[in-house]
Design a protein around this motif. Structure first.
Motif, PDB file in Angstrom:
ATOM      1  N   ILE A  89       0.871  -1.178   0.000  1.00 46.19           N
ATOM      2  CA  ILE A  89       0.000   0.000   0.000  1.00 46.19           C
ATOM      3  C   ILE A  89       0.906   1.226   0.000  1.00 46.19           C
ATOM      4  O   ILE A  89       1.952   1.247   0.664  1.00 46.19           O
ATOM      5  CB  ILE A  89      -0.953   0.008   1.215  1.00 46.19           C
ATOM      6  CG1 ILE A  89      -1.856   1.241   1.167  1.00 46.19           C
ATOM      7  CG2 ILE A  89      -0.195  -0.056   2.526  1.00 46.19           C
ATOM      8  CD1 ILE A  89      -2.916   1.263   2.263  1.00 46.19           C
TER       9      ILE A  89
ATOM     10  N   CYS B 137      -3.873   1.606  -3.231  1.00 45.21           N
ATOM     11  CA  CYS B 137      -3.658   0.161  -3.131  1.00 45.21           C
ATOM     12  C   CYS B 137      -4.417  -0.521  -4.268  1.00 45.21           C
ATOM     13  O   CYS B 137      -5.419   0.011  -4.780  1.00 45.21           O
ATOM     14  CB  CYS B 137      -4.114  -0.367  -1.777  1.00 45.21           C
ATOM     15  SG  CYS B 137      -3.718  -2.106  -1.514  1.00 45.21           S
TER      16      CYS B 137
ATOM     17  N   THR C 199      -8.957  -1.974   1.093  1.00 45.80           N
ATOM     18  CA  THR C 199      -8.307  -1.879   2.407  1.00 45.80           C
ATOM     19  C   THR C 199      -9.376  -1.580   3.447  1.00 45.80           C
ATOM     20  O   THR C 199      -9.593  -0.435   3.830  1.00 45.80           O
ATOM     21  CB  THR C 199      -7.234  -0.775   2.397  1.00 45.80           C
ATOM     22  OG1 THR C 199      -7.836   0.447   1.929  1.00 45.80           O
ATOM     23  CG2 THR C 199      -6.086  -1.149   1.476  1.00 45.80           C
TER      24      THR C 199
END
Length: 312
Positions: free
Chosen positions: A94, A107, A111
């Motif tokens: 990330i 990312c 997430t």
């Protein structure tokens, strides 16, 4: 997907309709148009946005003097979709980009753990501290996933005591693979977190340094826990490998005994079945009793020999 947040005066995060100064831009699997839009509007190098989308990208810190942007790439745990028996994990990168007026997280996958930040009292204008909050949250994610892996290991170990199957061994291999991912990523993350103390592009205040120390402690705890679970798992697999070898040896020993006991009568009956003159009259009705007694006698003698040598 692209969502923009900005903290209110009360400290809560609210969704902003457009890019505003000191806002947080969260990008998940962005399109090419979204990458170009953020790069142009926020004055962020395009490679800073593309690099975290590469699943093979390693943890690192990079600073661009021209745009005054700092890129922090760090790994976090996520469920491996290729294994559906239980929650097996891999790690993916990330990116956290600290710009002059904007902060971006990017990312290639969802997430979900970042959603907890929305419910906290955070300030998006304090970019360095906000980045440390994300790093601390990632470190705690490792601890939580390690606990889940350990519970799964206990479950598999209890099943192994009752019966040993290939499926259980494959499950242990998946846990071991997850631990390898965790250990590699945690050590890489630890190097990056330590470098933050020496990185001049990321301004840290005293409170930030205390939070950074907490992140280091949490990350080190994750490394120690992963190494402990790895040693335990190696011990379990080694022990069960010895048990499997021992069971195989006992099985082969039992089959060998049966082979010896069954071979002796066959030898006796084959000897007396030859078309030659024998000391026992072939017309006697008791001749078959003599051959049977001789065969049994051989079996008893071999049995006594095995018992004396403690082969049983």
């Amino acid at each position: 997907m692209l969502i923009t947040y900005r903290s209110s005066l009360e400290g809560t995060l609210n969704i902003a309709e457009s890019f505003e100064k000191n806002c947080w831009i969260n990008m998940t699997a962005p399109s090419t148009e979204e990458l170009a839009q953020v790069s142009q509007f926020c004055n962020i190098p395009m490679e800073f946005l593309r690099d975290p989308l590469d699943l093979e990208e390693t943890a690192r810190i990079q600073y661009d003097e021209e745009t005054n942007c700092t890129l922090i790439i760090i790994d976090f745990p996520t469920i491996d979709m290729n294994y559906d028996q239980f929650d097996s994990y891999i790690t993916i990168p990330i990116g956290i980009i600290l710009g002059t007026d904007y902060m971006v997280t990017i990312c290639s996958q969802s997430t979900g753990f970042l959603e907890s930040l929305v419910r906290r009292n955070v300030n998006t204008s304090m970019k360095s501290r906000f980045a440390l909050e994300i790093l601390f949250l990632i470190s705690t994610q490792y601890i939580e996933k390690l606990k889940q892996l350990n519970k799964q290991r206990h479950k598999i170990e209890n099943n192994l005591r009752n019966s040993l199957t290939n499926k259980q061994l494959y499950d242990l291999m998946e846990i071991e693979k997850s631990l390898v991912y965790f250990l590699t990523s945690l050590k890489g993350n630890g190097d990056i977190i330590t470098k933050l103390f020496r990185t001049h592009s990321v301004k840290l205040y005293e409170e930030d340094k205390e939070l950074l120390e907490d992140v280091i402690i949490e990350n080190n705890q994750g490394i120690e826990t992963t190494e402990l679970y790895t040693r335990i798992l190696n011990s379990i697999t080694g022990s069960y490998s010895s048990l499997i070898s021992n069971e195989l040896n006992n099985t082969m020993k039992t089959l060998t005994k049966f082979t010896v006991f069954l071979t002796l009568p066959t030898l006796v009956f084959s000897f007396f079945g030859m078309n030659v003159t024998l000391p026992i009259a072939d017309q006697s009705p008791l001749s078959w009793m003599f051959t049977l007694i001789i065969a049994v006698l051989f079996i008893v003698l071999i049995g006594l020999a095995f018992r004396r040598r403690r082969i049983y």
